[in-house]
Design a protein around this motif. Structure first.
Motif, PDB file in Angstrom:
ATOM      1  N   ARG A   9       0.849  -1.185   0.000  1.00  0.00           N
ATOM      2  CA  ARG A   9       0.000   0.000   0.000  1.00  0.00           C
ATOM      3  C   ARG A   9       0.886   1.237   0.000  1.00  0.00           C
ATOM      4  O   ARG A   9       1.630   1.475   0.929  1.00  0.00           O
ATOM      5  CB  ARG A   9      -0.909   0.000   1.222  1.00  0.00           C
ATOM      6  CG  ARG A   9      -1.866  -1.170   1.231  1.00  0.00           C
ATOM      7  CD  ARG A   9      -2.764  -1.109   2.430  1.00  0.00           C
ATOM      8  NE  ARG A   9      -3.504   0.113   2.492  1.00  0.00           N
ATOM      9  CZ  ARG A   9      -4.757   0.265   2.038  1.00  0.00           C
ATOM     10  NH1 ARG A   9      -5.370  -0.741   1.510  1.00  0.00           N
ATOM     11  NH2 ARG A   9      -5.364   1.425   2.145  1.00  0.00           N
ATOM     12  N   VAL A  10       0.781   2.021  -1.064  1.00  0.00           N
ATOM     13  CA  VAL A  10       1.587   3.231  -1.207  1.00  0.00           C
ATOM     14  C   VAL A  10       0.941   4.333  -0.379  1.00  0.00           C
ATOM     15  O   VAL A  10      -0.285   4.494  -0.360  1.00  0.00           O
ATOM     16  CB  VAL A  10       1.679   3.639  -2.689  1.00  0.00           C
ATOM     17  CG1 VAL A  10       2.426   4.941  -2.846  1.00  0.00           C
ATOM     18  CG2 VAL A  10       2.348   2.549  -3.491  1.00  0.00           C
ATOM     19  N   CYS A  11       1.757   5.095   0.299  1.00  0.00           N
ATOM     20  CA  CYS A  11       1.272   6.209   1.112  1.00  0.00           C
ATOM     21  C   CYS A  11       0.572   7.220   0.213  1.00  0.00           C
ATOM     22  O   CYS A  11       1.105   7.649  -0.802  1.00  0.00           O
ATOM     23  CB  CYS A  11       2.455   6.868   1.831  1.00  0.00           C
ATOM     24  SG  CYS A  11       2.011   8.350   2.755  1.00  0.00           S
ATOM     25  N   ARG A  12      -0.634   7.613   0.576  1.00  0.00           N
ATOM     26  CA  ARG A  12      -1.376   8.551  -0.273  1.00  0.00           C
ATOM     27  C   ARG A  12      -0.936   9.997  -0.062  1.00  0.00           C
ATOM     28  O   ARG A  12      -1.243  10.856  -0.868  1.00  0.00           O
ATOM     29  CB  ARG A  12      -2.862   8.406  -0.042  1.00  0.00           C
ATOM     30  CG  ARG A  12      -3.306   8.811   1.334  1.00  0.00           C
ATOM     31  CD  ARG A  12      -4.784   8.649   1.494  1.00  0.00           C
ATOM     32  NE  ARG A  12      -5.159   9.054   2.830  1.00  0.00           N
ATOM     33  CZ  ARG A  12      -6.370   8.998   3.287  1.00  0.00           C
ATOM     34  NH1 ARG A  12      -7.325   8.544   2.528  1.00  0.00           N
ATOM     35  NH2 ARG A  12      -6.634   9.381   4.506  1.00  0.00           N
ATOM     36  N   GLU A  13      -0.224  10.267   1.002  1.00  0.00           N
ATOM     37  CA  GLU A  13       0.252  11.625   1.248  1.00  0.00           C
ATOM     38  C   GLU A  13       1.454  11.970   0.375  1.00  0.00           C
ATOM     39  O   GLU A  13       1.545  13.052  -0.176  1.00  0.00           O
ATOM     40  CB  GLU A  13       0.620  11.803   2.728  1.00  0.00           C
ATOM     41  CG  GLU A  13      -0.497  11.511   3.697  1.00  0.00           C
ATOM     42  CD  GLU A  13      -1.664  12.472   3.565  1.00  0.00           C
ATOM     43  OE1 GLU A  13      -1.431  13.657   3.265  1.00  0.00           O
ATOM     44  OE2 GLU A  13      -2.802  12.026   3.773  1.00  0.00           O
ATOM     45  N   CYS A  14       2.406  11.025   0.257  1.00  0.00           N
ATOM     46  CA  CYS A  14       3.628  11.310  -0.501  1.00  0.00           C
ATOM     47  C   CYS A  14       3.684  10.556  -1.825  1.00  0.00           C
ATOM     48  O   CYS A  14       4.623  10.727  -2.600  1.00  0.00           O
ATOM     49  CB  CYS A  14       4.854  10.966   0.333  1.00  0.00           C
ATOM     50  SG  CYS A  14       4.997   9.212   0.736  1.00  0.00           S
ATOM     51  N   ASP A  15       2.691   9.696  -2.094  1.00  0.00           N
ATOM     52  CA  ASP A  15       2.590   8.937  -3.338  1.00  0.00           C
ATOM     53  C   ASP A  15       3.815   8.066  -3.580  1.00  0.00           C
ATOM     54  O   ASP A  15       4.246   7.875  -4.714  1.00  0.00           O
ATOM     55  CB  ASP A  15       2.346   9.879  -4.508  1.00  0.00           C
ATOM     56  CG  ASP A  15       1.711   9.180  -5.695  1.00  0.00           C
ATOM     57  OD1 ASP A  15       1.056   8.153  -5.485  1.00  0.00           O
ATOM     58  OD2 ASP A  15       1.891   9.654  -6.818  1.00  0.00           O
ATOM     59  N   GLY A  16       4.420   7.549  -2.522  1.00  0.00           N
ATOM     60  CA  GLY A  16       5.548   6.645  -2.646  1.00  0.00           C
ATOM     61  C   GLY A  16       6.907   7.316  -2.726  1.00  0.00           C
ATOM     62  O   GLY A  16       7.923   6.659  -2.901  1.00  0.00           O
ATOM     63  N   PHE A  17       6.952   8.642  -2.625  1.00  0.00           N
ATOM     64  CA  PHE A  17       8.226   9.374  -2.606  1.00  0.00           C
ATOM     65  C   PHE A  17       8.390   9.972  -1.217  1.00  0.00           C
ATOM     66  O   PHE A  17       8.121  11.154  -1.001  1.00  0.00           O
ATOM     67  CB  PHE A  17       8.226  10.469  -3.675  1.00  0.00           C
ATOM     68  CG  PHE A  17       8.147   9.928  -5.066  1.00  0.00           C
ATOM     69  CD1 PHE A  17       9.290   9.508  -5.713  1.00  0.00           C
ATOM     70  CD2 PHE A  17       6.936   9.839  -5.717  1.00  0.00           C
ATOM     71  CE1 PHE A  17       9.229   9.012  -6.999  1.00  0.00           C
ATOM     72  CE2 PHE A  17       6.862   9.326  -6.999  1.00  0.00           C
ATOM     73  CZ  PHE A  17       8.006   8.910  -7.650  1.00  0.00           C
ATOM     74  N   PRO A  18       8.849   9.169  -0.236  1.00  0.00           N
ATOM     75  CA  PRO A  18       8.802   9.584   1.164  1.00  0.00           C
ATOM     76  C   PRO A  18       9.832  10.615   1.587  1.00  0.00           C
ATOM     77  O   PRO A  18       9.607  11.342   2.537  1.00  0.00           O
ATOM     78  CB  PRO A  18       9.011   8.284   1.925  1.00  0.00           C
ATOM     79  CG  PRO A  18       9.818   7.454   1.002  1.00  0.00           C
ATOM     80  CD  PRO A  18       9.348   7.812  -0.377  1.00  0.00           C
ATOM     81  N   VAL A  19      10.973  10.686   0.920  1.00  0.00           N
ATOM     82  CA  VAL A  19      12.019  11.627   1.320  1.00  0.00           C
ATOM     83  C   VAL A  19      12.390  12.488   0.123  1.00  0.00           C
ATOM     84  O   VAL A  19      12.650  11.971  -0.961  1.00  0.00           O
ATOM     85  CB  VAL A  19      13.274  10.891   1.843  1.00  0.00           C
ATOM     86  CG1 VAL A  19      14.347  11.886   2.250  1.00  0.00           C
ATOM     87  CG2 VAL A  19      12.919   9.991   3.009  1.00  0.00           C
ATOM     88  N   VAL A  20      12.366  13.784   0.316  1.00  0.00           N
ATOM     89  CA  VAL A  20      12.755  14.712  -0.742  1.00  0.00           C
ATOM     90  C   VAL A  20      13.875  15.598  -0.225  1.00  0.00           C
ATOM     91  O   VAL A  20      14.027  15.788   0.979  1.00  0.00           O
ATOM     92  CB  VAL A  20      11.568  15.582  -1.213  1.00  0.00           C
ATOM     93  CG1 VAL A  20      10.499  14.735  -1.856  1.00  0.00           C
ATOM     94  CG2 VAL A  20      10.985  16.384  -0.078  1.00  0.00           C
ATOM     95  N   HIS A  21      14.667  16.130  -1.129  1.00  0.00           N
ATOM     96  CA  HIS A  21      15.740  17.042  -0.756  1.00  0.00           C
ATOM     97  C   HIS A  21      15.402  18.422  -1.290  1.00  0.00           C
ATOM     98  O   HIS A  21      15.106  18.582  -2.471  1.00  0.00           O
ATOM     99  CB  HIS A  21      17.082  16.556  -1.311  1.00  0.00           C
ATOM    100  CG  HIS A  21      17.569  15.339  -0.621  1.00  0.00           C
ATOM    101  ND1 HIS A  21      18.335  15.391   0.508  1.00  0.00           N
ATOM    102  CD2 HIS A  21      17.376  14.033  -0.857  1.00  0.00           C
ATOM    103  CE1 HIS A  21      18.603  14.176   0.910  1.00  0.00           C
ATOM    104  NE2 HIS A  21      18.026  13.320   0.095  1.00  0.00           N
ATOM    105  N   ILE A  22      15.450  19.399  -0.417  1.00  0.00           N
ATOM    106  CA  ILE A  22      15.098  20.776  -0.750  1.00  0.00           C
ATOM    107  C   ILE A  22      16.365  21.605  -0.712  1.00  0.00           C
ATOM    108  O   ILE A  22      17.118  21.557   0.262  1.00  0.00           O
ATOM    109  CB  ILE A  22      14.068  21.327   0.261  1.00  0.00           C
ATOM    110  CG1 ILE A  22      12.844  20.418   0.297  1.00  0.00           C
ATOM    111  CG2 ILE A  22      13.686  22.753  -0.093  1.00  0.00           C
ATOM    112  CD1 ILE A  22      11.928  20.675   1.455  1.00  0.00           C
ATOM    113  N   THR A  23      16.599  22.362  -1.768  1.00  0.00           N
ATOM    114  CA  THR A  23      17.800  23.190  -1.806  1.00  0.00           C
ATOM    115  C   THR A  23      17.608  24.429  -0.955  1.00  0.00           C
ATOM    116  O   THR A  23      16.515  24.989  -0.884  1.00  0.00           O
ATOM    117  CB  THR A  23      18.173  23.573  -3.246  1.00  0.00           C
ATOM    118  OG1 THR A  23      19.371  24.331  -3.224  1.00  0.00           O
ATOM    119  CG2 THR A  23      17.095  24.391  -3.917  1.00  0.00           C
ATOM    120  N   THR A  24      18.675  24.839  -0.298  1.00  0.00           N
ATOM    121  CA  THR A  24      18.621  26.038   0.533  1.00  0.00           C
ATOM    122  C   THR A  24      19.005  27.286  -0.249  1.00  0.00           C
ATOM    123  O   THR A  24      18.824  28.391   0.232  1.00  0.00           O
ATOM    124  CB  THR A  24      19.571  25.906   1.740  1.00  0.00           C
ATOM    125  OG1 THR A  24      20.898  25.727   1.258  1.00  0.00           O
ATOM    126  CG2 THR A  24      19.187  24.734   2.610  1.00  0.00           C
TER     127      THR A  24
END
Length: 60
Positions: A9-24
């Motif tokens: 069951r894929v997470c519906r909040e992140c659609d299977g992309f649980p970790v993202v990297h945000i540039t500062t």
């Protein structure tokens, strides 16, 4: 050709992309961008969710 349903069951909040990297927006001395990792708070970074609890009728 038949289609199979996924067993995970894929997470519906992140659609299977649980970790993202945000540039500062800043650069480190080597010239690379600095990033921050952000994990999904709904699945705690796993990308999957547990099945919802089913209701069981007890008694008569």
């Amino acid at each position: 050709m038949s289609q199979t349903t996924p067993t995970v069951r894929v997470c519906r909040e992140c659609d299977g992309f649980p970790v993202v990297h945000i540039t500062t927006g800043t650069l480190d001395p080597s010239g690379q961008r600095r990033t921050l990792a952000a994990a999904c708070s709904a699945c705690q970074g796993t990308g999957t969710r547990t099945a919802p609890a089913s209701l069981v009728r007890a008694g008569k």
